[in-house]
Design a protein around this motif. Structure first.
Motif, PDB file in Angstrom:
ATOM      1  N   ILE A 146       0.892  -1.144   0.102  1.00  0.00           N
ATOM      2  CA  ILE A 146       0.015   0.155  -0.045  1.00  0.00           C
ATOM      3  C   ILE A 146       0.793   1.140  -0.234  1.00  0.00           C
ATOM      4  N   SER A 147       0.345   2.229  -0.688  1.00  0.00           N
ATOM      5  CA  SER A 147       0.868   3.538  -0.850  1.00  0.00           C
ATOM      6  C   SER A 147      -0.356   4.485  -0.135  1.00  0.00           C
ATOM      7  N   ILE A 148       0.065   5.358   0.760  1.00  0.00           N
ATOM      8  CA  ILE A 148      -1.313   6.048   0.943  1.00  0.00           C
ATOM      9  C   ILE A 148      -1.279   7.467   0.130  1.00  0.00           C
ATOM     10  N   ARG A 149      -2.473   7.860  -0.287  1.00  0.00           N
ATOM     11  CA  ARG A 149      -2.755   9.058  -1.029  1.00  0.00           C
ATOM     12  C   ARG A 149      -2.704  10.362  -0.133  1.00  0.00           C
ATOM     13  N   VAL A 150      -1.990  11.375  -0.007  1.00  0.00           N
ATOM     14  CA  VAL A 150      -1.874  12.436   0.737  1.00  0.00           C
ATOM     15  C   VAL A 150      -2.449  13.677  -0.017  1.00  0.00           C
ATOM     16  N   ASN A 151      -3.217  14.124   0.375  1.00  0.00           N
ATOM     17  CA  ASN A 151      -3.850  15.459  -0.118  1.00  0.00           C
ATOM     18  C   ASN A 151      -3.149  16.595   0.363  1.00  0.00           C
ATOM     19  N   PRO A 152      -2.033  17.176  -0.538  1.00  0.00           N
ATOM     20  CA  PRO A 152      -1.349  18.177   0.086  1.00  0.00           C
ATOM     21  C   PRO A 152      -1.778  19.635   0.212  1.00  0.00           C
ATOM     22  N   ASP A 153      -3.158  19.774  -0.283  1.00  0.00           N
ATOM     23  CA  ASP A 153      -3.815  21.130  -0.008  1.00  0.00           C
ATOM     24  C   ASP A 153      -3.122  22.224  -1.030  1.00  0.00           C
ATOM     25  N   GLY A 172      -7.724  11.531  -1.336  1.00  0.00           N
ATOM     26  CA  GLY A 172      -6.779  11.444  -0.529  1.00  0.00           C
ATOM     27  C   GLY A 172      -7.037  11.971   0.934  1.00  0.00           C
ATOM     28  N   VAL A 173      -5.862  11.732   1.918  1.00  0.00           N
ATOM     29  CA  VAL A 173      -6.156  12.451   3.274  1.00  0.00           C
ATOM     30  C   VAL A 173      -5.060  13.352   3.592  1.00  0.00           C
ATOM     31  N   SER A 174      -5.216  14.046   4.624  1.00  0.00           N
ATOM     32  CA  SER A 174      -4.298  14.950   5.395  1.00  0.00           C
ATOM     33  C   SER A 174      -3.147  14.279   5.589  1.00  0.00           C
ATOM     34  N   ALA A 175      -2.218  15.101   5.627  1.00  0.00           N
ATOM     35  CA  ALA A 175      -0.710  14.522   6.241  1.00  0.00           C
ATOM     36  C   ALA A 175      -1.016  13.993   7.572  1.00  0.00           C
ATOM     37  N   GLU A 176      -1.863  14.719   8.445  1.00  0.00           N
ATOM     38  CA  GLU A 176      -2.134  14.131   9.922  1.00  0.00           C
ATOM     39  C   GLU A 176      -2.724  12.774   9.765  1.00  0.00           C
ATOM     40  N   VAL A 177      -3.899  12.836   8.982  1.00  0.00           N
ATOM     41  CA  VAL A 177      -4.702  11.300   8.976  1.00  0.00           C
ATOM     42  C   VAL A 177      -3.447  10.457   8.101  1.00  0.00           C
ATOM     43  N   ALA A 178      -2.816  10.705   7.341  1.00  0.00           N
ATOM     44  CA  ALA A 178      -2.005   9.691   6.705  1.00  0.00           C
ATOM     45  C   ALA A 178      -1.027   9.305   7.632  1.00  0.00           C
ATOM     46  N   ASP A 197       1.915   8.597  -1.955  1.00  0.00           N
ATOM     47  CA  ASP A 197       1.326   9.073  -3.447  1.00  0.00           C
ATOM     48  C   ASP A 197       0.566  10.293  -3.487  1.00  0.00           C
ATOM     49  N   TYR A 198       0.564  11.221  -4.166  1.00  0.00           N
ATOM     50  CA  TYR A 198       0.008  12.466  -4.322  1.00  0.00           C
ATOM     51  C   TYR A 198      -0.434  12.846  -5.607  1.00  0.00           C
ATOM     52  N   HIS A 199      -1.343  13.367  -5.910  1.00  0.00           N
ATOM     53  CA  HIS A 199      -1.834  13.863  -7.249  1.00  0.00           C
ATOM     54  C   HIS A 199      -2.534  15.028  -7.302  1.00  0.00           C
ATOM     55  N   ILE A 200      -2.320  16.224  -7.784  1.00  0.00           N
ATOM     56  CA  ILE A 200      -2.917  17.617  -7.566  1.00  0.00           C
ATOM     57  C   ILE A 200      -3.797  18.204  -8.560  1.00  0.00           C
ATOM     58  N   GLY A 201      -4.019  17.416  -9.615  1.00  0.00           N
ATOM     59  CA  GLY A 201      -4.856  17.773 -10.702  1.00  0.00           C
ATOM     60  C   GLY A 201      -4.457  17.590 -12.208  1.00  0.00           C
ATOM     61  N   SER A 202      -5.116  17.895 -13.072  1.00  0.00           N
ATOM     62  CA  SER A 202      -4.852  17.725 -14.539  1.00  0.00           C
ATOM     63  C   SER A 202      -4.718  18.945 -15.413  1.00  0.00           C
ATOM     64  N   GLN A 203      -3.867  18.818 -16.470  1.00  0.00           N
ATOM     65  CA  GLN A 203      -3.657  19.895 -17.591  1.00  0.00           C
ATOM     66  C   GLN A 203      -3.064  21.231 -16.588  1.00  0.00           C
ATOM     67  N   ILE A 204      -1.885  20.793 -15.884  1.00  0.00           N
ATOM     68  CA  ILE A 204      -1.182  21.898 -15.236  1.00  0.00           C
ATOM     69  C   ILE A 204      -0.134  22.300 -15.983  1.00  0.00           C
TER      70      ILE A 204
END
Length: 417
Positions: A146-153, A172-178, A197-204
């Motif tokens: 497993i790799s946890i997807r972190v939402n970096p805001d 994803g989840v916050s860093a604290e929850v991760a 893991d993180y992913h912040i969007g598309s067409q950047i």
């Protein structure tokens, strides 16, 4: 490289005139370039050099088996978001051991099948999902990577519908929850913690959000080390933008080099999709009628929003060109519209073109999120897909028939028992 270009006033797909393809396969039609797909993938591969890495093509961008097979033959991994995508990868010759399973709603059955196939890892999106994966792994008596997807805001400054890295997004989840999830997973007999893991969007089209997200992820990785939790890889997601209009896009080589300079020896996973197939495909449609009134001119075509929904869904721009440059016809600023009974049914607006009834218009940069988002709205059969390689070409998906649209339906019979 540009696989679609004009030669002697005619649009070519690699070494094949697009007009020949239209005469053979009919309209509307998606056309893909094998060479362009390979070239785009190798830009990523070569940018990593000798650094440990795995490129996991985002299957959701274009899931045609021929496209996946081309990438599998290059040694690509795959980013999947459903069991159906995983089965497609396997059917195309892809290696499940090179697949990462993303997505916020993995079912028990899809987790089970993924474990049985032996995927590379799950990108875990929530605490509940972590528990579900552990439960299924336990029932199979295996360890799930497993790799946890972190939402970096991080604000990717892209269209809100394709932004995925803000707290307000579902991913994803916050860093604290991760951190809490990593601690729990590290104690499990059935979970193997392998990455972040993180992913912040598309067409950047700006490196800054990518680097901001990376730095936040690396901060969490350092914190995990202090808890004696060491990760094997960091997954930087995808989202690299391409040129649809006048966008100034980032240098992939420069971006990857910046990432490598910050992560040390850690293995890097990347999940490009649009940047692999976006400019490797076009959508071609036939002019059925020209209609003009006091304020607007419409080129009414046989393609529609059900075939290519991006303009209607995102107000997206795609360049539109006649496949044959000519002076004969009506020159005007045209809205290119389809037959679907919606005002939003347009492929392009206000395009200066010289057109006649029967002409073909190519909608460029349609290889990503084109066919995969198509539907049968208005009971319209989905269009065929063709792959071109130099002078050769073949049908890689047949045109649907009207009869196929309702072959799985039955008429209700009101019977009293």
């Amino acid at each position: 490289m540009n696989a679609f270009n004009f030669q002697n006033k005619n649009l070519y797909a690699e070494s094949v005139p697009v007009s020949d393809l239209m005469n053979l396969y009919g309209s509307p039609l998606y056309i893909y370039s094998k060479s362009q797909i390979e070239f785009n993938w190798k830009v990523f591969e070569n940018s990593f050099g000798a650094h440990p890495h795995l490129i996991c093509y985002a299957v959701k961008a274009n899931s045609n088996l021929a496209v996946l097979n081309i990438l599998a033959n290059l040694g690509s991994g795959f980013d999947i978001v459903s069991l159906g995508e995983l089965e497609r990868v396997i059917a195309s010759g892809g290696d499940p051991a090179k697949c990462v399973f993303s997505g916020v709603a993995k079912t028990e059955n899809s987790i089970r099948k993924a474990l049985e196939y032996g995927i590379y890892c799950f990108n875990v999106e929530s605490e509940g999902e972590l528990e579900q994966i552990e439960s299924v792994a336990s029932s199979l008596n295996v360890r799930a990577s497993i790799s946890i997807r972190v939402n970096p805001d991080v604000d990717a400054k892209t269209h809100p519908y394709i932004s995925t890295g803000l707290t307000e997004n579902k991913f994803g989840v916050s860093a604290e929850v991760a951190l809490s999830m990593y601690k729990k997973a590290s104690l499990s007999d059935y979970l193997d913690v392998c990455g972040l893991d993180y992913h912040i969007g598309s067409q950047i089209t700006d490196q800054s959000p990518f680097i901001e997200a990376l730095e936040k992820a690396l901060d969490l990785i350092e914190e995990l080390k202090s808890e004696n939790i060491d990760l094997d890889h960091i997954d930087i997601g995808g989202g690299v933008g391409i040129t649809y209009d006048q966008e100034k896009i980032i240098s992939i080589e420069d971006y990857i080099n910046r990432v490598i300079s910050k992560v040390g020896s850690m293995k890097i996973l990347a999940e490009p999709g649009r940047s692999i197939v976006g400019n490797a495909g076009i959508f071609v449609t036939k002019v059925e009628y020209l209609k003009q009134n006091d304020i607007k001119s419409f080129a009414i075509v046989d393609g529609a929003m059900n075939d290519l929904i991006r303009p209607a869904l995102y107000s997206s721009y795609h360049e539109a060109v006649s496949i044959q440059e000519k002076s004969k016809g009506v020159t005007d600023s045209w809205d290119i519209v389809g037959p679907v009974c919606e005002t939003s049914d347009f492929l392009a607006k206000d395009r200066e073109l010289t057109l006649e009834k029967g002409d073909y218009i190519a909608i460029l940069t349609a290889g990503a999120y084109g066919f995969v988002l198509s539907s049968n709205y208005n009971s319209r059969p989905r269009v065929p897909e063709v792959m071109v390689s130099e002078k050769s070409h073949s049908l890689v998906r047949k045109r649907e028939t009207i009869e196929s649209l309702f072959e799985n339906e039955t008429i209700f019979k009101d019977e009293v028992n």
